[in-house]
Design a protein around this motif. Sequence first.
Motif, short mmCIF file in Angstrom:
data_model
loop_
_atom_site.label_atom_id
_atom_site.label_comp_id
_atom_site.label_asym_id
_atom_site.label_seq_id
_atom_site.Cartn_x
_atom_site.Cartn_y
_atom_site.Cartn_z
N PRO A 214 0.85 -1.21 -0.06
CA PRO A 214 0.18 0.11 0.00
C PRO A 214 0.85 1.23 -0.09
O PRO A 214 1.96 1.33 0.53
N ARG A 215 0.45 2.37 -0.83
CA ARG A 215 1.04 3.39 -0.86
C ARG A 215 0.93 4.47 0.44
O ARG A 215 1.39 5.55 0.64
N GLY A 216 -0.13 4.04 1.14
CA GLY A 216 -0.35 4.93 2.53
C GLY A 216 -1.62 5.87 2.39
O GLY A 216 -1.58 6.76 3.06
N TYR A 217 -2.09 5.85 1.22
CA TYR A 217 -3.40 6.78 1.09
C TYR A 217 -4.52 6.07 -0.14
O TYR A 217 -3.93 5.38 -0.54
N ALA A 218 -5.79 6.73 0.07
CA ALA A 218 -6.65 6.15 -0.63
C ALA A 218 -7.65 7.33 -1.10
O ALA A 218 -7.53 8.45 -0.31
N PHE A 219 -8.56 7.12 -2.07
CA PHE A 219 -9.68 8.06 -2.33
C PHE A 219 -11.08 7.24 -1.97
O PHE A 219 -10.94 6.09 -2.51
N ILE A 220 -11.72 7.79 -1.64
CA ILE A 220 -13.26 7.27 -1.45
C ILE A 220 -14.12 8.29 -1.85
O ILE A 220 -14.35 9.58 -1.71
N GLN A 221 -15.16 8.04 -3.05
CA GLN A 221 -16.05 8.89 -3.37
C GLN A 221 -17.37 8.62 -2.85
O GLN A 221 -17.95 7.30 -2.83
N TYR A 222 -18.14 9.52 -2.25
CA TYR A 222 -19.53 9.18 -1.91
C TYR A 222 -20.59 9.73 -2.75
O TYR A 222 -20.16 10.30 -3.65
N SER A 223 -21.76 9.39 -2.50
CA SER A 223 -22.83 9.63 -3.50
C SER A 223 -23.19 11.17 -3.33
O SER A 223 -23.75 11.69 -4.46
N CYS A 224 -22.85 11.82 -2.31
CA CYS A 224 -23.23 13.16 -2.19
C CYS A 224 -22.26 13.89 -1.62
O CYS A 224 -21.68 13.32 -0.39
N GLU A 225 -21.96 15.43 -1.65
CA GLU A 225 -21.19 16.12 -0.72
C GLU A 225 -21.55 15.85 0.99
O GLU A 225 -20.42 16.14 1.57
N LYS A 226 -22.77 15.81 1.07
CA LYS A 226 -23.36 15.89 2.55
C LYS A 226 -22.55 14.70 3.40
O LYS A 226 -21.93 15.21 4.39
N GLU A 227 -22.59 13.64 2.89
CA GLU A 227 -21.79 12.38 3.35
C GLU A 227 -20.23 12.57 3.16
O GLU A 227 -19.79 12.10 4.33
N ALA A 228 -19.78 13.12 2.38
CA ALA A 228 -18.34 13.31 2.30
C ALA A 228 -17.94 14.39 3.48
O ALA A 228 -16.98 13.90 4.15
#
Length: 167
Positions: free
Chosen positions: A56-70
């Motif tokens: 693992p590089r030590g970071y990741a990205f997660i995409q939520y369905s809306c801005e409020k959840e993020a």
Amino acid sequence: MESNRLLDENCESRLYIGNLDQRLTESNLIKLFSPFGKIISEDFLYHTRGPKRGEPRGYAFIQYSCEKEAQLAKSKMHGKLVGGRPLVVRLASEKCLIEATNGVNAGDAKRTGVSGNLSGQLNKSVKIAAIKNKLKALEKEGCSMKKPRITTEGSESSSTDCVDTHR
């Protein structure tokens, strides 16, 4: 703000998660972040070459369905200890704006064909633009500097001639 045009329209619901413990798996990450909303994509990054290939590089990205959840996930998870390390959680747009303003303005990034892809392409394009600008400055500086030239007698004289090294 001109930098905003470089960003993906979904950027406000995409999170950058950094300072991940090497023992953390993709499924662990999803379990940690799923209580805050519907995850529509996840990019857990691994080294692709070299001695750390597959780690693992030590970071990741997660995409939520809306801005409020993020925003909720960001507020609850930033600084939380996971595997003995405090997580760094930011909106991906915040990460991009920080990188885009470190030494290269958005206009330079736009001229180099930055598409707004947030999985590293912006960072790479911004770095390339910075290197190109530095090379141009060095070329101009090199042509205006006086360079010593060795004459046939062995003594030095100065010259302002540019030597074309691109042949």
